[in-house]
Design a protein around this motif. Structure first.
Motif, PDB file in Angstrom:
ATOM      1  N   GLU A 264      -7.105 -12.383   0.148  1.00  0.00           N
ATOM      2  CA  GLU A 264      -6.876 -12.681  -1.258  1.00  0.00           C
ATOM      3  C   GLU A 264      -6.258 -11.844  -2.455  1.00  0.00           C
ATOM      4  O   GLU A 264      -5.117 -12.206  -2.759  1.00  0.00           O
ATOM      5  CB  GLU A 264      -7.575 -14.046  -1.926  1.00  0.00           C
ATOM      6  CG  GLU A 264      -7.664 -15.019  -1.230  1.00  0.00           C
ATOM      7  CD  GLU A 264      -9.172 -16.281  -2.261  1.00  0.00           C
ATOM      8  OE1 GLU A 264      -9.746 -15.791  -2.582  1.00  0.00           O
ATOM      9  OE2 GLU A 264      -9.167 -17.143  -1.102  1.00  0.00           O
ATOM     10  N   PHE A 265      -7.505 -10.410  -2.542  1.00  0.00           N
ATOM     11  CA  PHE A 265      -7.132  -9.501  -3.086  1.00  0.00           C
ATOM     12  C   PHE A 265      -7.073  -8.231  -2.734  1.00  0.00           C
ATOM     13  O   PHE A 265      -7.126  -8.523  -1.011  1.00  0.00           O
ATOM     14  CB  PHE A 265      -8.125  -9.249  -3.959  1.00  0.00           C
ATOM     15  CG  PHE A 265      -8.170 -10.148  -5.398  1.00  0.00           C
ATOM     16  CD1 PHE A 265      -8.537 -10.469  -6.627  1.00  0.00           C
ATOM     17  CD2 PHE A 265      -9.240 -11.781  -4.619  1.00  0.00           C
ATOM     18  CE1 PHE A 265      -9.423 -11.662  -7.232  1.00  0.00           C
ATOM     19  CE2 PHE A 265      -9.900 -12.810  -5.209  1.00  0.00           C
ATOM     20  CZ  PHE A 265      -9.493 -13.064  -6.026  1.00  0.00           C
ATOM     21  N   VAL A 266      -6.224  -7.551  -3.496  1.00  0.00           N
ATOM     22  CA  VAL A 266      -6.333  -5.786  -3.389  1.00  0.00           C
ATOM     23  C   VAL A 266      -6.647  -5.194  -4.439  1.00  0.00           C
ATOM     24  O   VAL A 266      -6.465  -5.369  -5.293  1.00  0.00           O
ATOM     25  CB  VAL A 266      -4.781  -5.636  -3.135  1.00  0.00           C
ATOM     26  CG1 VAL A 266      -4.711  -4.311  -2.837  1.00  0.00           C
ATOM     27  CG2 VAL A 266      -3.759  -5.894  -1.917  1.00  0.00           C
ATOM     28  N   GLU A 267      -7.845  -4.683  -4.114  1.00  0.00           N
ATOM     29  CA  GLU A 267      -8.710  -4.210  -4.879  1.00  0.00           C
ATOM     30  C   GLU A 267      -8.066  -2.259  -4.658  1.00  0.00           C
ATOM     31  O   GLU A 267      -7.993  -1.555  -3.550  1.00  0.00           O
ATOM     32  CB  GLU A 267     -10.128  -4.067  -4.031  1.00  0.00           C
ATOM     33  CG  GLU A 267     -10.568  -5.757  -4.129  1.00  0.00           C
ATOM     34  CD  GLU A 267     -12.235  -5.983  -3.835  1.00  0.00           C
ATOM     35  OE1 GLU A 267     -12.725  -6.123  -4.469  1.00  0.00           O
ATOM     36  OE2 GLU A 267     -12.416  -4.766  -3.382  1.00  0.00           O
TER      37      GLU A 267
ATOM     38  N   TRP B  38      -7.207   7.393  -4.433  1.00  0.00           N
ATOM     39  CA  TRP B  38      -7.414   6.260  -4.104  1.00  0.00           C
ATOM     40  C   TRP B  38      -7.781   5.788  -2.585  1.00  0.00           C
ATOM     41  O   TRP B  38      -6.821   6.192  -1.422  1.00  0.00           O
ATOM     42  CB  TRP B  38      -6.260   5.571  -5.018  1.00  0.00           C
ATOM     43  CG  TRP B  38      -4.882   6.117  -4.678  1.00  0.00           C
ATOM     44  CD1 TRP B  38      -4.137   5.912  -3.604  1.00  0.00           C
ATOM     45  CD2 TRP B  38      -4.150   6.618  -5.079  1.00  0.00           C
ATOM     46  NE1 TRP B  38      -3.230   6.731  -2.969  1.00  0.00           N
ATOM     47  CE2 TRP B  38      -3.434   7.420  -4.325  1.00  0.00           C
ATOM     48  CE3 TRP B  38      -3.158   7.422  -6.690  1.00  0.00           C
ATOM     49  CZ2 TRP B  38      -1.643   8.274  -5.084  1.00  0.00           C
ATOM     50  CZ3 TRP B  38      -2.855   7.921  -7.042  1.00  0.00           C
ATOM     51  CH2 TRP B  38      -1.942   8.704  -6.265  1.00  0.00           C
ATOM     52  N   ARG B  39      -8.134   4.635  -2.777  1.00  0.00           N
ATOM     53  CA  ARG B  39      -7.996   4.026  -1.317  1.00  0.00           C
ATOM     54  C   ARG B  39      -7.888   2.830  -1.958  1.00  0.00           C
ATOM     55  O   ARG B  39      -8.083   2.177  -3.047  1.00  0.00           O
ATOM     56  CB  ARG B  39      -9.580   3.958  -0.680  1.00  0.00           C
ATOM     57  CG  ARG B  39      -9.974   5.569  -0.450  1.00  0.00           C
ATOM     58  CD  ARG B  39      -8.839   5.826   0.590  1.00  0.00           C
ATOM     59  NE  ARG B  39      -9.157   5.271   1.807  1.00  0.00           N
ATOM     60  CZ  ARG B  39     -10.294   5.834   2.973  1.00  0.00           C
ATOM     61  NH1 ARG B  39     -11.387   6.103   2.468  1.00  0.00           N
ATOM     62  NH2 ARG B  39     -10.335   4.743   4.019  1.00  0.00           N
TER      63      ARG B  39
ATOM     64  N   GLU C  74      -6.212   2.565   3.409  1.00  0.00           N
ATOM     65  CA  GLU C  74      -6.481   1.271   3.230  1.00  0.00           C
ATOM     66  C   GLU C  74      -8.061   1.180   3.535  1.00  0.00           C
ATOM     67  O   GLU C  74      -8.482   1.520   5.430  1.00  0.00           O
ATOM     68  CB  GLU C  74      -5.974  -0.096   3.916  1.00  0.00           C
ATOM     69  CG  GLU C  74      -6.878  -1.290   4.023  1.00  0.00           C
ATOM     70  CD  GLU C  74      -5.568  -2.024   4.909  1.00  0.00           C
ATOM     71  OE1 GLU C  74      -5.874  -3.430   5.309  1.00  0.00           O
ATOM     72  OE2 GLU C  74      -4.986  -2.102   5.605  1.00  0.00           O
ATOM     73  N   LEU C  75      -9.203   0.242   3.280  1.00  0.00           N
ATOM     74  CA  LEU C  75     -10.877   0.531   3.861  1.00  0.00           C
ATOM     75  C   LEU C  75     -10.613  -1.045   4.247  1.00  0.00           C
ATOM     76  O   LEU C  75     -10.432  -1.859   4.105  1.00  0.00           O
ATOM     77  CB  LEU C  75     -11.170   0.926   2.450  1.00  0.00           C
ATOM     78  CG  LEU C  75     -12.046   1.759   1.794  1.00  0.00           C
ATOM     79  CD1 LEU C  75     -12.460   1.910   1.044  1.00  0.00           C
ATOM     80  CD2 LEU C  75     -12.263   2.563   3.048  1.00  0.00           C
TER      81      LEU C  75
ATOM     82  N   LEU D 180       0.510  -1.469  -0.194  1.00  0.00           N
ATOM     83  CA  LEU D 180       0.038   0.098   0.268  1.00  0.00           C
ATOM     84  C   LEU D 180       0.968   1.548   0.066  1.00  0.00           C
ATOM     85  O   LEU D 180       0.204   2.011   0.005  1.00  0.00           O
ATOM     86  CB  LEU D 180      -1.197   0.252   1.074  1.00  0.00           C
ATOM     87  CG  LEU D 180      -1.834  -1.269   1.401  1.00  0.00           C
ATOM     88  CD1 LEU D 180      -3.293  -0.996   2.053  1.00  0.00           C
ATOM     89  CD2 LEU D 180      -2.693  -1.013   0.288  1.00  0.00           C
ATOM     90  N   GLU D 181       1.885   1.451   0.586  1.00  0.00           N
ATOM     91  CA  GLU D 181       2.658   2.165   0.911  1.00  0.00           C
ATOM     92  C   GLU D 181       3.260   2.395  -1.218  1.00  0.00           C
ATOM     93  O   GLU D 181       3.487   3.710  -1.235  1.00  0.00           O
ATOM     94  CB  GLU D 181       4.091   1.684   1.864  1.00  0.00           C
ATOM     95  CG  GLU D 181       3.486   1.630   2.542  1.00  0.00           C
ATOM     96  CD  GLU D 181       4.595   2.041   4.390  1.00  0.00           C
ATOM     97  OE1 GLU D 181       5.933   1.760   3.791  1.00  0.00           O
ATOM     98  OE2 GLU D 181       4.672   2.214   5.348  1.00  0.00           O
ATOM     99  N   ALA D 182       3.505   1.192  -0.841  1.00  0.00           N
ATOM    100  CA  ALA D 182       4.367   1.920  -2.629  1.00  0.00           C
ATOM    101  C   ALA D 182       2.620   2.398  -3.417  1.00  0.00           C
ATOM    102  O   ALA D 182       3.684   2.981  -4.348  1.00  0.00           O
ATOM    103  CB  ALA D 182       4.709   0.447  -3.012  1.00  0.00           C
TER     104      ALA D 182
END
Length: 317
Positions: free
Chosen positions: A38-41, A30-31, A315-316, A15-17
């Motif tokens: 399993e996923f990053v949305e 963005w969020r 991050e949500l 997330l930092e990248a």
């Protein structure tokens, strides 16, 4: 075989990248959401959309596409193949722009490691550049970077550069007369107005002569002579829909990171594109595609970075 993100201690690293991507006026719209380990949305943060200058959401998608590229690169340098779905649920969840799954383990190529390390180094540079042309092999590498993301980077010759600078200047003048546009611009560039946005040190100076090769935020505090022959290129995509804008953002970030690898500075000159979007004007379609960004390249002095949203805010849950 996919790998559970819940078992990965580097989720914050991802997330930092992603959060260090370039974005229009440093809005960082963005969020991110980790789903079932399993996923990053990647989701649009509509509270940070520029409603006046970006009525179609094109710039928002391009910005989020750049964040998506950084997210992919961070996964790849963690030793996994990123599996990407663009706009996986446009009807049910229009703010969901992409889903990325961490796939099979793969060796990390040196190129990917090098680009990842350049994420915090990349800058938008609105200072005057030196009168030094990019070598042809460097420009060829930048064009290849765009092509690898499904876009095309078209370097402009001297005549086309002069025309493009003129179009930008005309657009700048028209935008300056739009009260709502000026208010929105000020909200993201006024010194002390917010912790992010475009800080004063990143505004760049007024050009001693017109047309200027940088955007005028109306707050430049000094004047300077810019390079005699600005080097411009236009990033284009085959289509002009949200998926194309996301591809443009990924291509833009790959191009900018490859430029940073060669110590090449860059800034954007998108006033004419913004005015086109605001006025609902017909796209000046190039035979090679739809313009999504006008990029100025060159060799310039060091500039500091811009403020970033904390990873915890992105991050949500």
């Amino acid at each position: 075989m996919s790998v559970s993100l819940a078992a990965e201690p580097g989720t914050r690293r991802l997330l930092e990248a992603a959060g260090r991507a370039p974005s229009v006026l440093n809005t960082q719209p963005w969020r991110f959401r980790v789903v079932h380990g399993e996923f990053v949305e990647v989701l649009a943060d509509r509270d940070r959309r520029l409603r006046v200058s970006d009525p179609r959401g094109r710039n928002l998608h391009v910005s989020c596409g750049a964040a998506l590229f950084n997210l992919r690169l961070a996964m790849r340098t963690a030793g996994h193949r990123p599996m990407v779905w663009l706009l996986p649920s446009p009807e049910e969840e229009p703010d969901l722009l992409a889903a990325v799954r961490m796939g099979a383990e793969l060796p990390v190529p040196a190129e990917h490691r090098e680009l990842y390390d350049l994420i915090p180094v990349r800058r938008t540079n609105r200072l005057p550049f030196y009168d030094r042309a990019l070598p042809r092999p460097v420009m060829a590498e930048l064009r290849l970077a765009a092509a690898r993301e499904g876009a095309a980077l078209l370097p402009l010759d001297r005549h086309a550069t002069s025309d493009t600078l003129g179009y930008a200047a005309v657009a700048e003048d028209e935008l300056a007369g739009d009260h709502d546009y000026r208010a929105e611009l000020a909200a993201w560039t006024m010194p002390g107005a917010r912790y992010d946005g475009v800080p004063g040190h990143a505004h760049g100076p007024h050009a001693l002569r017109d047309p200027s090769p940088i955007r005028d935020f109306g707050r430049q505090e000094y004047t300077a002579r810019f390079e005699e022959r600005p080097q411009l290129a236009v990033l284009v995509t085959a289509g002009d829909r949200p998926a194309d804008w996301l591809r443009a953002g990924q291509a833009l970030q790959r191009v900018l990171l490859v430029a940073a690898r060669h110590d090449v500075s860059a800034s954007l000159l998108n006033q004419s594109l913004d005015l086109r979007d605001m006025r609902g004007r017909r796209d000046p379609h190039h035979r090679r595609g739809h313009p999504q960004a006008v990029i100025r390249f060159g060799y310039g002095p060091y500039v500091p970075g811009t403020p970033r949203r904390p990873a915890a805010e992105l991050e949500l849950r």
